[in-house]
Design a protein around this motif. Structure first.
Motif, mmCIF file in Angstrom:
data_model
loop_
_atom_site.group_PDB
_atom_site.id
_atom_site.type_symbol
_atom_site.label_atom_id
_atom_site.label_comp_id
_atom_site.label_asym_id
_atom_site.label_seq_id
_atom_site.Cartn_x
_atom_site.Cartn_y
_atom_site.Cartn_z
ATOM 1 N N MET A 1 -13.615 40.893 1.984
ATOM 2 C CA MET A 1 -13.872 41.528 3.265
ATOM 3 C C MET A 1 -12.823 42.561 3.654
ATOM 4 N N TYR A 2 -11.578 42.369 3.222
ATOM 5 C CA TYR A 2 -10.512 43.245 3.682
ATOM 6 C C TYR A 2 -10.766 44.726 3.387
ATOM 7 N N PRO A 3 -11.107 45.129 2.141
ATOM 8 C CA PRO A 3 -11.293 46.566 1.902
ATOM 9 C C PRO A 3 -12.376 47.194 2.776
ATOM 10 N N VAL A 4 -13.467 46.461 2.995
ATOM 11 C CA VAL A 4 -14.553 47.010 3.804
ATOM 12 C C VAL A 4 -14.113 47.178 5.252
ATOM 13 N N LEU A 5 -13.422 46.183 5.796
ATOM 14 C CA LEU A 5 -12.962 46.287 7.182
ATOM 15 C C LEU A 5 -11.814 47.278 7.323
ATOM 16 N N ALA A 6 -11.088 47.535 6.235
ATOM 17 C CA ALA A 6 -10.052 48.573 6.278
ATOM 18 C C ALA A 6 -10.659 49.965 6.300
ATOM 19 N N LYS A 7 -11.925 50.096 5.868
ATOM 20 C CA LYS A 7 -12.603 51.394 5.881
ATOM 21 C C LYS A 7 -13.213 51.727 7.244
ATOM 22 N N VAL A 8 -13.365 50.724 8.096
ATOM 23 C CA VAL A 8 -13.978 50.944 9.406
ATOM 24 C C VAL A 8 -13.115 51.901 10.222
ATOM 25 N N ARG A 9 -13.758 52.875 10.846
ATOM 26 C CA ARG A 9 -13.059 53.804 11.738
ATOM 27 C C ARG A 9 -13.122 53.231 13.146
ATOM 28 N N TYR A 10 -12.078 52.534 13.513
ATOM 29 C CA TYR A 10 -12.094 51.749 14.745
ATOM 30 C C TYR A 10 -12.137 52.612 15.996
ATOM 31 N N ASP A 11 -11.807 53.899 15.863
ATOM 32 C CA ASP A 11 -11.914 54.779 17.019
ATOM 33 C C ASP A 11 -13.373 55.083 17.367
ATOM 34 N N LYS A 12 -14.303 54.708 16.484
ATOM 35 C CA LYS A 12 -15.726 54.921 16.750
ATOM 36 C C LYS A 12 -16.417 53.661 17.258
ATOM 37 N N VAL A 13 -15.706 52.544 17.273
ATOM 38 C CA VAL A 13 -16.325 51.275 17.632
ATOM 39 C C VAL A 13 -16.833 51.283 19.072
ATOM 40 N N SER A 14 -16.124 51.942 19.971
ATOM 41 C CA SER A 14 -16.546 51.955 21.374
ATOM 42 C C SER A 14 -17.925 52.570 21.543
ATOM 43 N N ALA A 15 -18.242 53.578 20.714
ATOM 44 C CA ALA A 15 -19.565 54.207 20.792
ATOM 45 C C ALA A 15 -20.650 53.217 20.376
ATOM 46 N N VAL A 16 -20.351 52.400 19.358
ATOM 47 C CA VAL A 16 -21.315 51.397 18.921
ATOM 48 C C VAL A 16 -21.489 50.331 19.996
ATOM 49 N N ALA A 17 -20.385 49.903 20.615
ATOM 50 C CA ALA A 17 -20.447 48.866 21.643
ATOM 51 C C ALA A 17 -21.280 49.298 22.842
#
Length: 379
Positions: free
Chosen positions: A65-81
Motif C-alpha cells: 500500500m505504501y507506494p500507491v499512497l505515496a503517489k496520492v496528491r494530497y493537495d487535491k483531496v479536498s476537492a474529492v471530499a
C-alpha cells in the motif's frame, strides 16, 4: 505536456508489466503448494500473529500500500471530499447494498451450510480499506478519490461493523424466520485493524510526499522518487497473495468442493458490486476515473478483518474462518480480471484509453520501471 498516442503505449510495456496476471497466478499456486506440502510454514505464519493478524501478511500489505499512497496528491483531496455524489454513492453501495447483497447470496447459495453462510456474511460486512488501492491504481482510477473513500470506509467500519454484524446475523434472520448466529467483536479490535492496514501506510505516504516535495520539489518527487518505490507495490502484492494462500493451503486443498460452494456466491457478489459501481458512476456523471474508484471500493472487501473476526469468534479451524479465507482466494483473480474489464469499459463508455490519459499527465500506475522509464502496468 502533449497528449501521447494510446497506440504507442503497449509497445513500451516491460515483460514484468505484461505478465502481471501470470505473476499473480504463480504467487497463488506457490502459496497453495507451500501451505499444503510445507505445513511448518503455515504453522509459522499462525504463530507470528498479534490480535488475529499474521505479521508477515501485515508486512506485505503495508509494503503493497505504501507506494500507491505515496503517489496520492494530497493537495487535491479536498476537492474529492467535496464531491457529495461520489461520497453518498460510496456510502450507499458499501454500507447499505453490499452487506444486504452478501446476506442474500449467502442464504441463496449456502442455506444448508450455516458456518460457511455466517462466514460469508462477515466478509460482506468488512469493507475494503487495503488492497483496493492496488486494483484502483491498476485500473487508472482516481488515487485521491480512493484515499478519501478508504478513509471514509475505515471510519464507518469502526463505528458500524459490530452493529451491522448483530443486525445481519441475529436480528434480520429472526425477522425472516431464519436461523441466526452470534457475533462478538469489539470496536477496539476493528480500530486496531484499521490503524494497521490503513493508518500506517497512509501516514507514511503523506509524510513521504510532504518531506520529499519540501526538500527536493515536486518534479524530483514525481519523476525520481515515485518510480523508485513503484515496483514495491507489486512485490508486496505478490508476497501477500503467496502468504495468504500458504496460510490456508492445506484447508483449501483438503476441502475443494466446499471451496467451490463458497466461491460461487463470491463470484456473483464481486461482479454485481463492481457492475453496480461503474454503472452508478456513469449515471452520476462522475467520469471514468472516479467511476472506476467507486466500482472497486464497492467490490473489494477487508478480508484481513473478516478472517481475524471469524477466527477470534469461531476458531481457526471453523467453517466461518474457511469462508473468510476463500474470500481473497476468489477476490484476487476476479478483481484482476475486472481491472481489464474496467479499462475496456473506459474506452467504450468514456471514449478514451484510461492508461493514455494518465500517461499524458506524466503519471504512472503501479509499475516495475526504473527512475528513467515511465512504463505503465498493462491492466
Amino acid at each position: 505536456m502533449s497528449m501521447q498516442s494510446p497506440v504507442a503505449q503497449p509497445a513500451r510495456l516491460s515483460a514484468l508489466d505484461r505478465g502481471l496476471p501470470l505473476w499473480i497466478g504463480l504467487a497463488m499456486v506457490a502459496g497453495l503448494v507451500l501451505g499444503r506440502f510445507v505445513p511448518a510454514l503455515s504453522d509459522l505464519l499462525v504463530r507470528l500473529e498479534i490480535g488475529g493478524i499474521s505479521l508477515p501478511i501485515a508486512l506485505g500489505l503495508l509494503v503493497m500500500m505504501y507506494p500507491v499512497l505515496a503517489k496520492v496528491r494530497y493537495d487535491k483531496v479536498s476537492a474529492v471530499a467535496g464531491d457529495r455524489k461520489l461520497l453518498l454513492a460510496s456510502l450507499a453501495l458499501n454500507w447499505l447494498l453490499g452487506p444486504l447483497l452478501m446476506f442474500a447470496l449467502a442464504w441463496i447459495f449456502l442455506a444448508d451450510l450455516p458456518e460457511y453462510r455466517t462466514g460469508l456474511i462477515i466478509v460482506g460486512l468488512a469493507r475494503c480499506i487495503a488492497m483496493v488501492v492496488i486494483w484502483n491504481d491498476l485500473a487508472c482510477g482516481d488515487r485521491e478519490a480512493a484515499a478519501v473513500l478508504v478513509a471514509l470506509n475505515s471510519v464507518f467500519q469502526v463505528l458500524a461493523f459490530s452493529l451491522l454484524g448483530y443486525f445481519y446475523l441475529a436480528v434480520l434472520p429472526d425477522w425472516l424466520g431464519l436461523e441466526g448466529a452470534a457475533l462478538d467483536v469489539s470496536m477496539g479490535k476493528i480500530a486496531i485493524n484499521v490503524l494497521v492496514f490503513l493508518g500506517i501506510p497512509l501516514l507514511a505516504g503523506f509524510g513521504s510526499r510532504l518531506i520529499g516535495e519540501r526538500a527536493r520539489g515536486r518534479d524530483w518527487y514525481e519523476e525520481r522518487f515515485v518510480p523508485r518505490i513503484g515496483p514495491w507495490a507489486l512485490y508486496g502484492l505478490l508476497f501477500t497473495i503467496a502468504g495468504l494462500f500458504a496460510l490456508q493451503g492445506e484447508a483449501v486443498t483438503s476441502n475443494p468442493w466446499d471451496v467451490v460452494r463458497i466461491a460461487l456466491p463470491l463470484l456473483v457478489y464481486f461482479a454485481l458490486m463492481w457492475g453496480l459501481g461503474i454503472v452508478t458512476g456513469k449515471a452520476l456523471g462522475l467520469g471514468y476515473e472516479r467511476s472506476a474508484t467507486l466500482a472497486f471500493t464497492a467490490a473489494g472487501n477487508n478480508f484481513e478483518l473478516a478472517i481475524a473476526v471469524a477466527i477470534g469468534t469461531f476458531g481457526a479451524t471453523s467453517g466461518q474462518a474457511l469462508a473468510g479465507v476463500v474470500g481473497p482466494l476468489i477476490e484476487v483473480p476476479v478483481l484482476v480480471g475486472l481491472v481489464y474489464v474496467s479499462l475496456w469499459v473506459g474506452r467504450r463508455w468514456w471514449g478514451h484509453d484510461p492508461r493514455s490519459s494518465r500517461s499524458s499527465q506524466g503519471d504512472t500506475a503501479v509499475t516495475a520501471e526504473t527512475p528513467t522509464s515511465h512504463e505503465e502496468i498493462r491492466s
